[in-house]
Enzyme design. Structure first.
Site, PDB file in Angstrom:
ATOM      1  N   CYS A   2       0.819  -1.196   0.000  1.00 33.88           N
ATOM      2  CA  CYS A   2       0.000   0.000   0.000  1.00 33.88           C
ATOM      3  C   CYS A   2       0.863   1.260   0.000  1.00 33.88           C
ATOM      4  O   CYS A   2       2.046   1.198   0.275  1.00 33.88           O
ATOM      5  CB  CYS A   2      -0.937  -0.002   1.186  1.00 33.88           C
ATOM      6  SG  CYS A   2      -0.153  -0.431   2.731  1.00 33.88           S
ATOM      7  N   ARG A  27       4.783  -1.805  -4.724  1.00 32.85           N
ATOM      8  CA  ARG A  27       4.631  -2.253  -3.347  1.00 32.85           C
ATOM      9  C   ARG A  27       3.483  -3.242  -3.187  1.00 32.85           C
ATOM     10  O   ARG A  27       3.395  -3.934  -2.172  1.00 32.85           O
ATOM     11  CB  ARG A  27       4.387  -1.051  -2.430  1.00 32.85           C
ATOM     12  CG  ARG A  27       5.574  -0.129  -2.307  1.00 32.85           C
ATOM     13  CD  ARG A  27       5.180   1.195  -1.712  1.00 32.85           C
ATOM     14  NE  ARG A  27       4.787   1.115  -0.336  1.00 32.85           N
ATOM     15  CZ  ARG A  27       5.580   1.396   0.693  1.00 32.85           C
ATOM     16  NH1 ARG A  27       6.814   1.781   0.478  1.00 32.85           N
ATOM     17  NH2 ARG A  27       5.153   1.310   1.925  1.00 32.85           N
ATOM     18  N   TRP A  72      -4.003  -1.933   0.278  1.00 33.06           N
ATOM     19  CA  TRP A  72      -3.845  -3.382   0.403  1.00 33.06           C
ATOM     20  C   TRP A  72      -4.766  -3.770   1.549  1.00 33.06           C
ATOM     21  O   TRP A  72      -4.454  -3.535   2.716  1.00 33.06           O
ATOM     22  CB  TRP A  72      -2.384  -3.730   0.699  1.00 33.06           C
ATOM     23  CG  TRP A  72      -2.087  -5.189   0.614  1.00 33.06           C
ATOM     24  CD1 TRP A  72      -1.751  -5.904  -0.496  1.00 33.06           C
ATOM     25  CD2 TRP A  72      -2.052  -6.119   1.713  1.00 33.06           C
ATOM     26  NE1 TRP A  72      -1.533  -7.220  -0.167  1.00 33.06           N
ATOM     27  CE2 TRP A  72      -1.707  -7.380   1.174  1.00 33.06           C
ATOM     28  CE3 TRP A  72      -2.285  -6.020   3.076  1.00 33.06           C
ATOM     29  CZ2 TRP A  72      -1.589  -8.519   1.966  1.00 33.06           C
ATOM     30  CZ3 TRP A  72      -2.178  -7.161   3.868  1.00 33.06           C
ATOM     31  CH2 TRP A  72      -1.823  -8.395   3.307  1.00 33.06           C
ATOM     32  N   ASN A  98      -2.408   4.150   5.803  1.00 30.44           N
ATOM     33  CA  ASN A  98      -1.742   2.846   5.696  1.00 30.44           C
ATOM     34  C   ASN A  98      -1.634   2.282   7.094  1.00 30.44           C
ATOM     35  O   ASN A  98      -1.255   3.018   8.015  1.00 30.44           O
ATOM     36  CB  ASN A  98      -0.303   2.979   5.174  1.00 30.44           C
ATOM     37  CG  ASN A  98      -0.235   3.256   3.687  1.00 30.44           C
ATOM     38  OD1 ASN A  98       0.808   3.661   3.205  1.00 30.44           O
ATOM     39  ND2 ASN A  98      -1.301   3.036   2.960  1.00 30.44           N
ATOM     40  N   GLY A  99      -1.922   1.009   7.245  1.00 29.79           N
ATOM     41  CA  GLY A  99      -1.785   0.383   8.556  1.00 29.79           C
ATOM     42  C   GLY A  99      -3.105  -0.198   9.027  1.00 29.79           C
ATOM     43  O   GLY A  99      -4.022  -0.431   8.236  1.00 29.79           O
ATOM     44  N   GLU A 479      13.807 -20.941  -1.115  1.00 31.42           N
ATOM     45  CA  GLU A 479      13.665 -19.722  -1.909  1.00 31.42           C
ATOM     46  C   GLU A 479      13.093 -20.051  -3.295  1.00 31.42           C
ATOM     47  O   GLU A 479      12.238 -19.329  -3.814  1.00 31.42           O
ATOM     48  CB  GLU A 479      15.028 -19.008  -2.009  1.00 31.42           C
ATOM     49  CG  GLU A 479      15.091 -17.807  -2.928  1.00 31.42           C
ATOM     50  CD  GLU A 479      14.113 -16.676  -2.580  1.00 31.42           C
ATOM     51  OE1 GLU A 479      13.464 -16.735  -1.531  1.00 31.42           O
ATOM     52  OE2 GLU A 479      13.998 -15.749  -3.399  1.00 31.42           O
ATOM     53  N   LYS A 483       9.556 -18.661  -4.750  1.00 28.11           N
ATOM     54  CA  LYS A 483       9.472 -17.921  -6.020  1.00 28.11           C
ATOM     55  C   LYS A 483       8.401 -18.526  -6.915  1.00 28.11           C
ATOM     56  O   LYS A 483       7.567 -17.821  -7.460  1.00 28.11           O
ATOM     57  CB  LYS A 483      10.815 -18.039  -6.733  1.00 28.11           C
ATOM     58  CG  LYS A 483      11.760 -16.958  -6.998  1.00 28.11           C
ATOM     59  CD  LYS A 483      11.751 -15.621  -6.458  1.00 28.11           C
ATOM     60  CE  LYS A 483      11.163 -15.397  -5.130  1.00 28.11           C
ATOM     61  NZ  LYS A 483      11.709 -14.368  -4.318  1.00 28.11           N
ATOM     62  N   GLU A 486       4.929 -17.892  -5.526  1.00 24.59           N
ATOM     63  CA  GLU A 486       4.523 -16.488  -5.642  1.00 24.59           C
ATOM     64  C   GLU A 486       4.117 -16.129  -7.068  1.00 24.59           C
ATOM     65  O   GLU A 486       3.150 -15.409  -7.277  1.00 24.59           O
ATOM     66  CB  GLU A 486       5.701 -15.561  -5.270  1.00 24.59           C
ATOM     67  CG  GLU A 486       6.013 -15.476  -3.804  1.00 24.59           C
ATOM     68  CD  GLU A 486       7.235 -14.574  -3.540  1.00 24.59           C
ATOM     69  OE1 GLU A 486       7.145 -13.734  -2.656  1.00 24.59           O
ATOM     70  OE2 GLU A 486       8.274 -14.735  -4.219  1.00 24.59           O
ATOM     71  N   HIS A 502      10.741 -38.537   5.375  1.00 24.16           N
ATOM     72  CA  HIS A 502       9.945 -38.503   6.607  1.00 24.16           C
ATOM     73  C   HIS A 502       8.580 -37.870   6.381  1.00 24.16           C
ATOM     74  O   HIS A 502       7.936 -37.460   7.343  1.00 24.16           O
ATOM     75  CB  HIS A 502      10.709 -37.747   7.707  1.00 24.16           C
ATOM     76  CG  HIS A 502      12.006 -38.405   8.073  1.00 24.16           C
ATOM     77  ND1 HIS A 502      12.065 -39.564   8.810  1.00 24.16           N
ATOM     78  CD2 HIS A 502      13.286 -38.089   7.767  1.00 24.16           C
ATOM     79  CE1 HIS A 502      13.335 -39.925   8.955  1.00 24.16           C
ATOM     80  NE2 HIS A 502      14.094 -39.043   8.323  1.00 24.16           N
ATOM     81  N   LYS A 600       5.066  -5.823  -1.820  1.00 22.47           N
ATOM     82  CA  LYS A 600       6.529  -5.773  -1.834  1.00 22.47           C
ATOM     83  C   LYS A 600       7.075  -5.445  -0.459  1.00 22.47           C
ATOM     84  O   LYS A 600       8.073  -5.984  -0.013  1.00 22.47           O
ATOM     85  CB  LYS A 600       6.963  -4.699  -2.841  1.00 22.47           C
ATOM     86  CG  LYS A 600       8.466  -4.539  -2.975  1.00 22.47           C
ATOM     87  CD  LYS A 600       9.033  -5.700  -3.727  1.00 22.47           C
ATOM     88  CE  LYS A 600      10.542  -5.695  -3.814  1.00 22.47           C
ATOM     89  NZ  LYS A 600      11.037  -7.057  -4.045  1.00 22.47           N
TER      90      LYS A 600
HETATM   91  N1  GLU Z   1      -6.508  -0.953   7.085  1.00 23.59           N
HETATM   92  C1  GLU Z   1      -6.836  -0.085   6.004  1.00 23.59           C
HETATM   93  C2  GLU Z   1      -7.824  -0.722   5.053  1.00 23.59           C
HETATM   94  O1  GLU Z   1      -8.038  -1.915   5.055  1.00 23.59           O
HETATM   95  C3  GLU Z   1      -5.610   0.391   5.269  1.00 23.59           C
HETATM   96  C4  GLU Z   1      -4.954  -0.677   4.475  1.00 23.59           C
HETATM   97  C5  GLU Z   1      -3.685  -0.173   3.797  1.00 23.59           C
HETATM   98  O2  GLU Z   1      -2.684  -0.006   4.517  1.00 23.59           O
HETATM   99  O3  GLU Z   1      -3.713  -0.030   2.572  1.00 23.59           O
HETATM  100  O4  GLU Z   1      -8.424  -0.023   4.299  1.00 23.59           O
END
Ligand code: GLU
Length: 605
Positions: A2, A27, A72, A98-99, A479, A483, A486, A502, A600
């Site tokens: 995000c 990101r 995100w 963000n968060g 790794e 990869k 992902e 095992h 990212k």
């Molecule tokens: N927690 C917020 C949401 O879900 C922010 C997510 C983010 O960091 O993009 O909208």
């Protein structure tokens, strides 16, 4: 993960915000939005890519102040309503965040009881309504934001724009924010990368900071009043952040590995002394001699690099070493020995789990060294010492050149610790020579016309893929599995080859692909037995081995790597695995640079 972009200046904000969002795309995100101050706040949001957002924003927008966001999702599905910015009920305040707000549930309930109607399911939306309540009560924007933040629990990077005020208010707690300083204009970003085309003068906000940003300046505050800030000049990293002639960032970054390794080791090896010198390591030779143990902490690819690093430190320096999953380490009440050395490994330097582990270690009076790519990132600044791996900008979500450089840097550490202890100079010289040969060797692996399409045929329709390796090749197997998982979304399992019998052997049936990493080292013969065990159950073997080794006769599709020192072999053997993941992803029509659900820079715990 995000991102936030903000602008206040003389120019139209919209193109600057959209360009910034594009530079944050790497990101990882699922939806995006932008708010620009016109006569009222103009809001545009969309699910999907920045290109989709561009289609819904007006061709001309004159506002010179705005905030924008890539989301995100953590709370609430991926919908247009949940995309940021979020607005107050009267549409006069816009917030991006963000968060995670951990107590959003309670706050939301209380706000609903006072008549607030929520338009989204996000935790973020409580922030804008709380600020609005404070503004309605006659507080200044700074006071309104400050009082709101005091009610929140969790992590945030936030940017707030209020109609009638010519300023953007930002705050940081656990989610990075950087302010770029221009002439009569200011930029806000969640990492320095999008700022590089505008300015090199920046302020990194610290946790607990609130910044009031106008066209002409920045004031920073903490809960108890104004505070000073430092303007730092960020130097250009080597490497181009554009894709150039490559079709994908991932392929470009795989190809950049020889140069990246050169950048990482240059000036850090001493040939005649057979030693390494890492400027950021403030450890005396005496301290290195008395080290009780070393612990390395990371997540994802950085964890696997840490696992290689711990083997290198034990192998070269004979110091007990351990690699830990950051989130587990920090939450398991770790025993911290202040005589030991701790390494925090992270490409972005923003990985929330690793940052939390660093703080937990420091709280118990031990020193942590960063092994970080992004200069001046949160972990680099929190550690205050360590080594930059100098990979250059890495923008594909799946890490490639950062892995090789983390392994290179940790080998340099291992060499330096080893030489401070009992490693003979001749062994040190051999290591230095081998390190210096690596860029050309990696180049030869990249250029090798190896049988990728035959391997992709074995992999692309597989129900699952097993990756095996022993010793230094066990983390490489992990790794390689990461990869492929992902990029191609194929379930992959990595095991130390000796453990295969095992459990995972039960998965094998006629045609099951098994990727085996078996360079010419002390484990080779035992790995051959494991290969045969797999083949006896119908498995098809994709084998990575040293050039000229007769082990090739045990593989169905073979990739060769040049011979090197044991602890450096992961930097060569990982390359075919990166390319295999890339080509398999392409064959399955995946978005290789931005695989689904991944980010990212993982800034939530
Ligand atoms: N927690 C917020 C949401 O879900 C922010 C997510 C983010 O960091 O993009 O909208």
């Amino acid at each position: 993960m995000c991102g936030i972009i903000g602008y206040i200046g003389e120019k139209p904000a919209m193109p600057i915000l959209i360009d910034g969002l594009r530079r944050l795309e790497y990101r990882g995100y699922d939806s995006a939005g932008v708010a620009v101050m016109e006569d009222t706040i103009a809001l545009h949001k969309t699910v999907g890519r920045i290109a989709d957002l561009e289609r819904v924003v007006p061709p001309v927008s004159s506002g010179t102040m705005g905030i924008a966001h890539t989301r995100w999702a953590t709370h609430g599905g991926v919908t247009e309503e949940n995309a940021h910015p979020h607005m107050s009920m009267d549409q006069s305040i816009a917030v991006v965040h963000n968060g995670i707000i951990e107590n959003a549930g309670n706050l939301r309930q209380r706000l609903i009881e006072t008549g607030i109607e929520f338009r989204s399911e996000t935790d973020t939306e409580v922030i804008v309504h709380l600020i609005s309540r404070e503004i309605e009560a006659g507080r200044t924007p700074l006071e309104a934001v400050r009082r709101t933040l005091m009610l929140l629990r969790g992590t945030w990077g936030v940017a707030v724009m209020i109609h009638g005020y010519d300023e953007v208010i930002c705050a940081r707690n656990g989610s990075p924010l950087v302010i770029g300083i221009g002439e009569g204009e200011m930029y806000i970003s969640s990492d320095p990368h999008p700022l590089s085309s505008h300015t090199s003068r920046v302020i990194f906000l610290d946790d607990g900071d609130i910044a009031v940003i106008s066209r002409s300046g920045v004031e920073t505050h903490r809960t108890d009043g104004p505070t000073d800030h430092m303007i730092v000049t960020i130097e250009d990293q080597w490497g181009d952040s554009d894709m150039g002639d490559y079709p994908h960032f991932m392929l470009k970054e795989i190809h950049e590995q020889p140069e990246a390794i050169r950048q990482c080791i240059s000036g850090r090896t001493l040939v005649s002394e057979g030693n390494a010198r890492l400027g950021g390591l403030s450890l005396s030779a005496k301290r290195l001699r008395l080290l009780p143990h070393v612990r390395l902490i990371g997540c994802g690819t950085a964890l696997y690099a840490a696992q290689v690093g711990r083997l290198a430190i034990e192998h070269l320096a004979r110091v007990p070493s351990f690699a830990h999953v950051a989130s587990e380490f920090r939450n398991n009440d770790p025993v911290i020995d202040s005589k030991a050395v701790y390494f925090a490994v992270s490409q972005s330097g923003e990985t929330a789990d690793t940052l939390a582990a660093v703080k937990a270690i420091q709280a118990k009076d031990a020193e942590v060294m960063g092994v970080i790519n992004v200069v001046a990132s949160s972990i680099a600044r929190q550690c205050g010492q360590g080594v930059y791996i100098h990979s250059g900008p890495e923008q594909a979500v799946a890490s490639t050149k950062a892995f090789t450089n983390m392994v290179a840097a940790l080998n340099l550490f291992a060499l330096q610790i080893g030489r401070a202890r009992d490693m003979p100079r001749t062994t040190g010289r051999t290591m230095v020579k081998a390190l210096r040969a690596l860029p050309d060797q990696v180049q030869s692996v990249i250029e090798d016309k190896a049988p990728y399409s035959a391997a992709v045929e074995l992999l692309k329709d597989a129900k699952s893929v097993l990756f095996l390796g022993r010793g230094f090749s066990a983390p490489v197997a992990s790794e390689g599995a990461l990869k492929l998982m992902e990029i191609a979304y194929i379930p992959c399992l990595a095991y130390p080859a000796g453990e295969m019998k095992h459990g995972p052997i039960a998965l094998l049936e006629e045609g099951s692909p098994v990727v085996v990493i078996a360079p010419d080292d002390v484990h080779r013969d035992k790995t051959i037995s494991n290969i045969e065990e797999c083949k006896a159950r119908g498995a098809r073997i994709i084998l990575i081995h040293t050039e000229g080794d007769v082990i090739a006769e045990h593989g169905d599709v073979c990739f060769t790597i040049p011979s090197t020192e044991e602890s450096l072999s992961p930097m060569l053997s990982v390359v075919p695995l990166q390319l295999l993941a890339y080509y398999t992803g392409l064959a399955l029509d995946r978005d290789v640079d931005r695989p689904r659900n991944l980010a990212k820079s993982v800034t939530v715990e």
